[in-house]
Design a protein around this motif. Structure first.
Motif, mmCIF file in Angstrom:
data_model
loop_
_atom_site.group_PDB
_atom_site.id
_atom_site.type_symbol
_atom_site.label_atom_id
_atom_site.label_comp_id
_atom_site.label_asym_id
_atom_site.label_seq_id
_atom_site.Cartn_x
_atom_site.Cartn_y
_atom_site.Cartn_z
ATOM 1 N N ALA A 100 0.867 -1.221 -0.122
ATOM 2 C CA ALA A 100 0.079 0.088 0.134
ATOM 3 C C ALA A 100 0.829 1.112 -0.231
ATOM 4 O O ALA A 100 0.544 2.263 -0.856
ATOM 5 N N VAL A 138 -6.703 1.921 -7.266
ATOM 6 C CA VAL A 138 -6.953 2.943 -6.112
ATOM 7 C C VAL A 138 -7.399 3.982 -6.797
ATOM 8 O O VAL A 138 -8.227 4.697 -5.962
ATOM 9 N N GLU A 186 -10.996 3.801 -6.758
ATOM 10 C CA GLU A 186 -11.933 3.677 -5.693
ATOM 11 C C GLU A 186 -11.772 4.903 -4.744
ATOM 12 O O GLU A 186 -12.767 5.072 -3.955
ATOM 13 N N LEU A 187 -10.722 5.767 -4.813
ATOM 14 C CA LEU A 187 -10.511 6.680 -3.986
ATOM 15 C C LEU A 187 -11.539 7.590 -3.546
ATOM 16 O O LEU A 187 -11.997 8.145 -2.646
ATOM 17 N N VAL A 236 -5.643 6.306 1.129
ATOM 18 C CA VAL A 236 -5.061 5.230 0.106
ATOM 19 C C VAL A 236 -5.259 3.795 0.999
ATOM 20 O O VAL A 236 -5.503 2.725 0.036
ATOM 21 N N ALA A 265 -8.542 2.306 0.423
ATOM 22 C CA ALA A 265 -8.840 2.068 -0.846
ATOM 23 C C ALA A 265 -8.328 0.657 -1.137
ATOM 24 O O ALA A 265 -8.769 -0.228 -1.913
ATOM 25 N N VAL A 266 -7.063 0.249 -0.610
ATOM 26 C CA VAL A 266 -6.467 -0.795 -0.935
ATOM 27 C C VAL A 266 -7.357 -2.122 -0.335
ATOM 28 O O VAL A 266 -7.461 -2.989 -0.666
#
Length: 594
Positions: A174, A341, A344-345, A362, A365-366
């Motif tokens: 990540a 990512v 998704e963020l 972050v 999101a991961v």
């Protein structure tokens, strides 16, 4: 020599003409002039330097003039003219290795033809020309082109190169993805472990993934200027084998995480300046996390490495070969995750924002993409790092012990410094006076809060000196015994020395005095002169009247600060509150308690 003399344009004029025909001249946002080749890679060449526009023009001049070499004075004159042309343009962003925003990330591969990787929410690709203007430095090396990882072997290959557990590895992955998102602060990746855990090799491997360099590991810089030079020329830096960080470097690393700017005088000038601005991705290796300052400890991602068994050790050559072969697939796997990512963020909303909030998003999101628990692991490890930092700070450890023993404490920095037991041997982290104690307490505040101790410095003493009051309170489950604030014993002494009557309505007990506000207790302490043996007149008002009469004078205040909390006091057998030793005699309880 002019053209009217029949000898043609001067060498300097020819050089300026060549530059304007082949290069666009621009100025960066920090005021540095660059040349960008027309119809070529989107790379900014500095006008001066070993690989700058000056050397390029010298080569071109020689090629078109049958081997004739331009003189140094002609080159210098031409550079002066070109700098003026560049300065007449509006500043443009000039980036190093990584650029982009929440919608798109561009990573410079460092190749001569200017290729780059562009990652977006819908995926990533290798492009021949960068959409943003990059600059290069001598500390950069070429990044190999990623190879699409259809078999999903990239992350397992990376896992085989580092000796850590799965929880630490997930956080590492990540962090690597976040390292390519340039508009957010990144915690300092810190590899911790005993000798033989491969810290230095792991750090070198990780840095060469995100920002390859011929010198991936660096020694601790000697001053701010040498650090600024390193940071300006690399996107990612690793400080190897850190055993102790001086205060100036700790502050500098903190600023580099969130963004820093350094202004220095330009060479050979009196009033011109050079500006270095940067936000960097940092890594370090250490054995003892307690050597790190509290404010820096809050910006760390600490990963423990496991000891490598002798039968599992590999040679440096074996590791280098394995990394070289696996790096294209590892990069592809990381770019796949980066694109996911970025997609998704926008959907990530955290209920609680930790210190490094952008990095935490972050991690969240991961976690959604991979099904990991990196955010929870990071939060837990941050608390552990804070505890380690406190263990390495004798002053911070003493404050924690005091507050946990007493439940709470309130007073000035000078009172706290006098009350704490001093170390037997002088220690460089122990404050020498009240001013330094207050500053160090302020720096420790975030870590104190992380271990559950509330910190408040919003109040001041009621006297004319208006000194800052610090109030520290431990959570109920960590208190050894509900002992009141240490200043409460002073209130008992004030009550006796003022010669109060036995009227309980006008003479509050120590239990009541200990419940007063810190400002009131300090006002009472400032009014007392018990240590000087001075007898007060029988007309002296009781404590409530004294507080209404106004602030004490400066001499009383200074006297109270020096002696308010010194010495040990017996406690009441019933209420467990401190008793005044000058009036207790052989009594074991307060008059009001008996």
């Amino acid at each position: 020599m002019s053209e009217k003399d029949g000898k043609g344009p001067s060498q300097a004029s020819q050089l300026v003409t060549l530059a304007r025909e082949r290069y666009d001249l621009v100025t960066s946002e920090d005021g540095r002039p660059y040349g960008v080749k027309k119809h070529g890679p989107n790379l900014a060449l500095p006008l001066r330097g070993r690989a700058g526009l000056r050397s390029q023009l010298a080569r071109i001049f020689t090629d078109i003039n049958q081997g004739a070499v331009a003189s140094q004075s002609a080159l210098a004159d031409a550079m002066t003219v070109l700098e003026g042309i560049a300065a007449s343009t509006d500043p443009v962003p000039v980036l190093l290795r990584v650029a982009g925003d929440a919608e798109q990330v561009v990573v410079d591969l460092g190749t001569a033809d200017g290729r780059c990787v562009v990652a977006a929410p819908d995926g990533w690709s290798v492009q021949d020309r960068s959409p943003v203007l990059f600059r290069r430095s001598g500390a950069m090396a070429v990044m190999p082109e990623p190879v699409h990882d259809s078999d999903h072997e990239g992350l397992p290959l990376l896992r085989s190169l580092v000796n850590m557990d799965d929880e630490a590895f997930h956080q590492l992955v990540a962090w690597l993805v976040a390292a390519w998102i340039p508009h957010i602060p990144h915690p300092v990746l810190t590899f911790k472990g005993e000798q033989g855990t491969g810290k230095s090799k792991a750090a070198q491997t990780i840095v060469n993934l995100i920002d390859p360099s011929p010198a991936a590991k660096r020694s601790q810089p000697r001053d701010v200027k040498s650090w600024a030079t390193q940071a300006f020329n690399s996107w990612a830096l690793c400080l190897d084998n850190i055993s102790m960080i001086p205060p100036w470097l700790s502050d500098t690393l903190c600023k580099a995480v969130t963004g820093d700017g350094i202004v220095d005088r330009a060479l050979y000038t009196d009033d011109d300046v050079v500006v270095l601005t940067f936000r960097r991705v940092l890594a370090m290796t250490t054995i003892d996390a307690g050597a790190l300052a509290g404010d820096l400890a809050e910006r760390l991602l600490m990963l423990d490495l496991q000891l490598i068994d002798e039968d599992k050790r590999r040679t440096e050559e074996e590791l280098d070969n394995a990394f070289r072969d696996a790096r294209p697939m590892i990069l592809a796997a990381l770019f796949d995750l980066l694109a996911a990512v970025l997609k998704e963020l926008p959907n990530v909303q955290l209920e609680r924002m930790p210190r490094m909030a952008d990095f935490a998003r972050v991690l969240a999101a991961v976690d959604r993409i991979k099904g990991w628990q990196t955010l929870a692991s990071y939060t837990t490890s941050s608390a552990d790092v804070a505890a380690d930092a406190l263990e390495g700070d004798p002053f911070g450890s003493a404050v924690v012990s005091l507050v946990e023993a007493d439940g709470s404490w309130s007073g000035t920095a000078g009172m706290l410094l006098e009350h704490l037991p001093h170390p037997e041997m002088p220690h460089q982290k122990w404050p020498k006076d009240a001013t330094r104690a207050g500053g160090q307490l302020k720096r420790l505040a975030p870590i104190l809060r992380s271990v559950g101790i509330t910190f408040d410095d919003s109040k001041r003493t009621p006297d004319r000196h208006r000194q800052r009051l610090y109030t520290l309170t431990a959570p109920a489950d960590t208190r050894d015994e509900p002992i009141p604030a240490s200043v409460a014993s002073t209130a008992s002494a004030v009550t006796s020395d003022l010669g109060r009557s036995a009227d309980t309505e006008r003479a509050p007990s120590v239990r009541k005095a200990s419940a007063q506000r810190p400002q009131d207790r300090l006002a009472d302490a400032a009014a007392s002169r018990s240590d000087t043996g001075v007898a007060l007149a029988s007309t002296t008002p009781s404590s409530p009247d004294l507080r209404e009469s106004g602030a004490p004078d400066a001499a009383d205040t200074a006297d109270a600060e020096m002696h308010a909390i010194s010495g040990q006091h017996p406690t009441c057998a019933i209420c467990r509150q401190p008793m005044d030793p000058s009036t207790a005699g052989g009594a074991t309880t307060h008059p009001c308690c008996g």
